[in-house]
Design a protein around this motif. Structure first.
Motif, PDB file in Angstrom:
ATOM      1  N   LYS A 176       8.204   4.190   5.292  1.00 41.15           N
ATOM      2  CA  LYS A 176       7.258   3.580   6.246  1.00 41.15           C
ATOM      3  C   LYS A 176       5.935   4.352   6.320  1.00 41.15           C
ATOM      4  O   LYS A 176       4.851   3.766   6.276  1.00 41.15           O
ATOM      5  CB  LYS A 176       7.871   3.513   7.637  1.00 41.15           C
ATOM      6  N   GLN A 177       6.052   5.690   6.407  1.00 40.69           N
ATOM      7  CA  GLN A 177       4.836   6.504   6.547  1.00 40.69           C
ATOM      8  C   GLN A 177       3.986   6.408   5.282  1.00 40.69           C
ATOM      9  O   GLN A 177       2.763   6.318   5.335  1.00 40.69           O
ATOM     10  CB  GLN A 177       5.203   7.961   6.841  1.00 40.69           C
ATOM     11  N   LEU A 178       4.669   6.389   4.128  1.00 36.23           N
ATOM     12  CA  LEU A 178       3.929   6.244   2.865  1.00 36.23           C
ATOM     13  C   LEU A 178       3.181   4.921   2.852  1.00 36.23           C
ATOM     14  O   LEU A 178       1.982   4.871   2.532  1.00 36.23           O
ATOM     15  CB  LEU A 178       4.892   6.312   1.683  1.00 36.23           C
ATOM     16  N   TYR A 179       3.840   3.840   3.232  1.00 36.54           N
ATOM     17  CA  TYR A 179       3.191   2.522   3.193  1.00 36.54           C
ATOM     18  C   TYR A 179       2.019   2.472   4.173  1.00 36.54           C
ATOM     19  O   TYR A 179       0.946   1.941   3.863  1.00 36.54           O
ATOM     20  CB  TYR A 179       4.187   1.409   3.492  1.00 36.54           C
ATOM     21  N   SER A 180       2.204   3.044   5.353  1.00 32.36           N
ATOM     22  CA  SER A 180       1.111   3.041   6.356  1.00 32.36           C
ATOM     23  C   SER A 180      -0.105   3.803   5.823  1.00 32.36           C
ATOM     24  O   SER A 180      -1.247   3.387   6.023  1.00 32.36           O
ATOM     25  CB  SER A 180       1.577   3.697   7.654  1.00 32.36           C
ATOM     26  N   GLN A 181       0.152   4.928   5.138  1.00 30.25           N
ATOM     27  CA  GLN A 181      -0.957   5.724   4.603  1.00 30.25           C
ATOM     28  C   GLN A 181      -1.575   5.073   3.377  1.00 30.25           C
ATOM     29  O   GLN A 181      -2.783   5.147   3.151  1.00 30.25           O
ATOM     30  CB  GLN A 181      -0.479   7.145   4.293  1.00 30.25           C
ATOM     31  N   LEU A 182      -0.748   4.400   2.578  1.00 29.16           N
ATOM     32  CA  LEU A 182      -1.293   3.654   1.426  1.00 29.16           C
ATOM     33  C   LEU A 182      -2.294   2.600   1.913  1.00 29.16           C
ATOM     34  O   LEU A 182      -3.314   2.349   1.276  1.00 29.16           O
ATOM     35  CB  LEU A 182      -0.170   2.961   0.652  1.00 29.16           C
ATOM     36  N   ALA A 183      -1.989   2.013   3.063  1.00 26.99           N
ATOM     37  CA  ALA A 183      -2.866   0.960   3.614  1.00 26.99           C
ATOM     38  C   ALA A 183      -4.263   1.493   3.903  1.00 26.99           C
ATOM     39  O   ALA A 183      -5.244   0.740   3.895  1.00 26.99           O
ATOM     40  CB  ALA A 183      -2.237   0.388   4.884  1.00 26.99           C
ATOM     41  N   LYS A 184      -4.361   2.804   4.139  1.00 27.59           N
ATOM     42  CA  LYS A 184      -5.663   3.397   4.472  1.00 27.59           C
ATOM     43  C   LYS A 184      -6.302   4.109   3.274  1.00 27.59           C
ATOM     44  O   LYS A 184      -7.443   4.554   3.347  1.00 27.59           O
ATOM     45  CB  LYS A 184      -5.496   4.430   5.607  1.00 27.59           C
ATOM     46  N   ALA A 185      -5.540   4.226   2.183  1.00 27.58           N
ATOM     47  CA  ALA A 185      -6.009   5.060   1.058  1.00 27.58           C
ATOM     48  C   ALA A 185      -7.165   4.382   0.319  1.00 27.58           C
ATOM     49  O   ALA A 185      -7.250   3.135   0.268  1.00 27.58           O
ATOM     50  CB  ALA A 185      -4.856   5.320   0.101  1.00 27.58           C
ATOM     51  N   LYS A 186      -8.034   5.211  -0.247  1.00 28.91           N
ATOM     52  CA  LYS A 186      -9.153   4.697  -1.055  1.00 28.91           C
ATOM     53  C   LYS A 186      -8.739   4.669  -2.536  1.00 28.91           C
ATOM     54  O   LYS A 186      -7.673   5.131  -2.909  1.00 28.91           O
ATOM     55  CB  LYS A 186     -10.369   5.626  -0.879  1.00 28.91           C
ATOM     56  N   ASP A 187      -9.635   4.086  -3.353  1.00 31.77           N
ATOM     57  CA  ASP A 187      -9.446   4.115  -4.818  1.00 31.77           C
ATOM     58  C   ASP A 187      -8.126   3.506  -5.264  1.00 31.77           C
ATOM     59  O   ASP A 187      -7.475   3.999  -6.178  1.00 31.77           O
ATOM     60  CB  ASP A 187      -9.532   5.569  -5.342  1.00 31.77           C
ATOM     61  N   ILE A 188      -7.724   2.434  -4.577  1.00 30.07           N
ATOM     62  CA  ILE A 188      -6.560   1.666  -5.040  1.00 30.07           C
ATOM     63  C   ILE A 188      -7.016   0.223  -5.220  1.00 30.07           C
ATOM     64  O   ILE A 188      -7.503  -0.398  -4.267  1.00 30.07           O
ATOM     65  CB  ILE A 188      -5.392   1.749  -4.044  1.00 30.07           C
ATOM     66  N   ASP A 189      -6.905  -0.299  -6.447  1.00 33.27           N
ATOM     67  CA  ASP A 189      -7.335  -1.673  -6.737  1.00 33.27           C
ATOM     68  C   ASP A 189      -6.167  -2.629  -6.472  1.00 33.27           C
ATOM     69  O   ASP A 189      -5.409  -2.982  -7.367  1.00 33.27           O
ATOM     70  CB  ASP A 189      -7.795  -1.769  -8.208  1.00 33.27           C
ATOM     71  N   TRP A 190      -6.042  -3.051  -5.227  1.00 39.51           N
ATOM     72  CA  TRP A 190      -4.900  -3.888  -4.830  1.00 39.51           C
ATOM     73  C   TRP A 190      -4.913  -5.243  -5.540  1.00 39.51           C
ATOM     74  O   TRP A 190      -3.886  -5.920  -5.637  1.00 39.51           O
ATOM     75  CB  TRP A 190      -4.874  -4.066  -3.311  1.00 39.51           C
ATOM     76  N   SER A 191      -6.089  -5.646  -6.080  1.00 41.11           N
ATOM     77  CA  SER A 191      -6.165  -6.967  -6.730  1.00 41.11           C
ATOM     78  C   SER A 191      -5.336  -7.021  -8.006  1.00 41.11           C
ATOM     79  O   SER A 191      -5.054  -8.087  -8.531  1.00 41.11           O
ATOM     80  CB  SER A 191      -7.624  -7.314  -7.051  1.00 41.11           C
ATOM     81  N   GLN A 192      -4.959  -5.864  -8.533  1.00 39.97           N
ATOM     82  CA  GLN A 192      -4.184  -5.814  -9.795  1.00 39.97           C
ATOM     83  C   GLN A 192      -2.782  -5.234  -9.577  1.00 39.97           C
ATOM     84  O   GLN A 192      -2.135  -4.761 -10.511  1.00 39.97           O
ATOM     85  CB  GLN A 192      -4.919  -4.954 -10.836  1.00 39.97           C
ATOM     86  N   ILE A 193      -2.356  -5.219  -8.324  1.00 37.10           N
ATOM     87  CA  ILE A 193      -1.032  -4.643  -8.024  1.00 37.10           C
ATOM     88  C   ILE A 193      -0.058  -5.766  -7.690  1.00 37.10           C
ATOM     89  O   ILE A 193      -0.403  -6.715  -6.995  1.00 37.10           O
ATOM     90  CB  ILE A 193      -1.136  -3.619  -6.878  1.00 37.10           C
TER      91      ILE A 193
END
Ligand code: 6PG
Length: 240
Positions: A48-65
């Motif tokens: 849960k904590q990882l997912y919550s922090q991923l939501a705020k992380a920069k430099d992640i191109d979610w359009s290709q995930i």
């Protein structure tokens, strides 16, 4: 026990920070290599904590995930126990990932075996008819040595000719990826935190295979990311 990489971090915050860093690296590498980053997510409370922090992380191109789940409880997607709902609340609502790249398990036909087969068909389609090969499978571990919904002494452990199976936890049906599909992944990461997992982590990493988690032997890399609590019973030489 297959070869594995082990990282022990001071606490869950540090563990999560490392997880973010590697997600950013692995996603960039996978997208550059084959145009997408396909991940089978873990359920339960640890991520849960990882997912919550991923939501705020920069430099992640979610359009290709592309996000899948390693397993799912056999409940509606808005049920408090749903892994999909947990991920929706912590991550999916907060990132610009295209809806068609989110692949929840179907859990509403009333027939778990049928829904498991539907997910296997969905996986084949999502991977263009090839054998599904995740870039990352994120797993947790239970104190009984289960992972995903592959619980000790259940039929699902024996499925070698399909991508999915119906697991069972205390008689309750669960839907799960099978060992063959987990083991054909590029990378499997066990994310484990807390002193309550110290004993099972030691057993899994220092004894001959007899637990479900020990049957995770990916053709790609196998990594164990622990906090100090979960690593507390490991013999020193395994921590160096
Ligand atoms: C689930 C998970 C399961 C989980 C372990 C650890 O659906 O619950 O897939 O395998 O990873 O049970 O759960 P915790 O992280 O809550 O300890």
């Amino acid at each position: 026990m297959p070869a594995f990489q082990l990282e022990v971090h001071p606490d869950q915050d540090a563990l999560v920070d490392r997880g973010i860093q590697l997600w950013q690296i692995w996603a960039q590498q996978a997208i550059a290599d084959h145009g997408y980053f396909a991940v089978a997510l873990a359920g339960g409370s640890t991520p849960k904590q990882l997912y919550s922090q991923l939501a705020k992380a920069k430099d992640i191109d979610w359009s290709q995930i592309r996000l899948f789940w390693g397993d799912e409880r056999y409940v509606a997607s808005d049920h408090p126990d749903s892994n999909f709902r947990m991920t929706q609340d912590t991550l999916l609502k907060h990132v610009a990932i295209p809806t068609h790249q989110i692949y929840p398990w179907p859990t509403t036909s009333g027939d778990p075996a049928l829904d498991a087969k539907h997910y296997a068909a969905l996986l084949r389609t999502a991977f263009n008819g090839d054998q599904p090969q995740f870039d990352l499978v994120l797993l947790g571990i239970g104190t009984d040595g289960h992972t995903a919904s592959l619980f000790p002494e259940t039929e699902a452990l024996l499925v070698t000719d399909d991508l999915t199976a119906v697991g069972s936890k205390s008689g309750e049906p669960r839907l799960t990826l099978t060992f063959p599909v987990i083991n054909q992944s590029h990378r499997v990461v066990f994310l484990v935190a807390g002193a309550s997992k110290a004993e099972i982590v030691k057993e899994v990493l220092t004894t001959e295979p007899h637990l479900p988690s020990q049957q995770v032997q990916p053709q790609g890399s196998l990594l164990w990311f622990l906090d100090k609590g979960a690593a507390a019973q490991l013999p020193l030489q395994i921590q160096l």
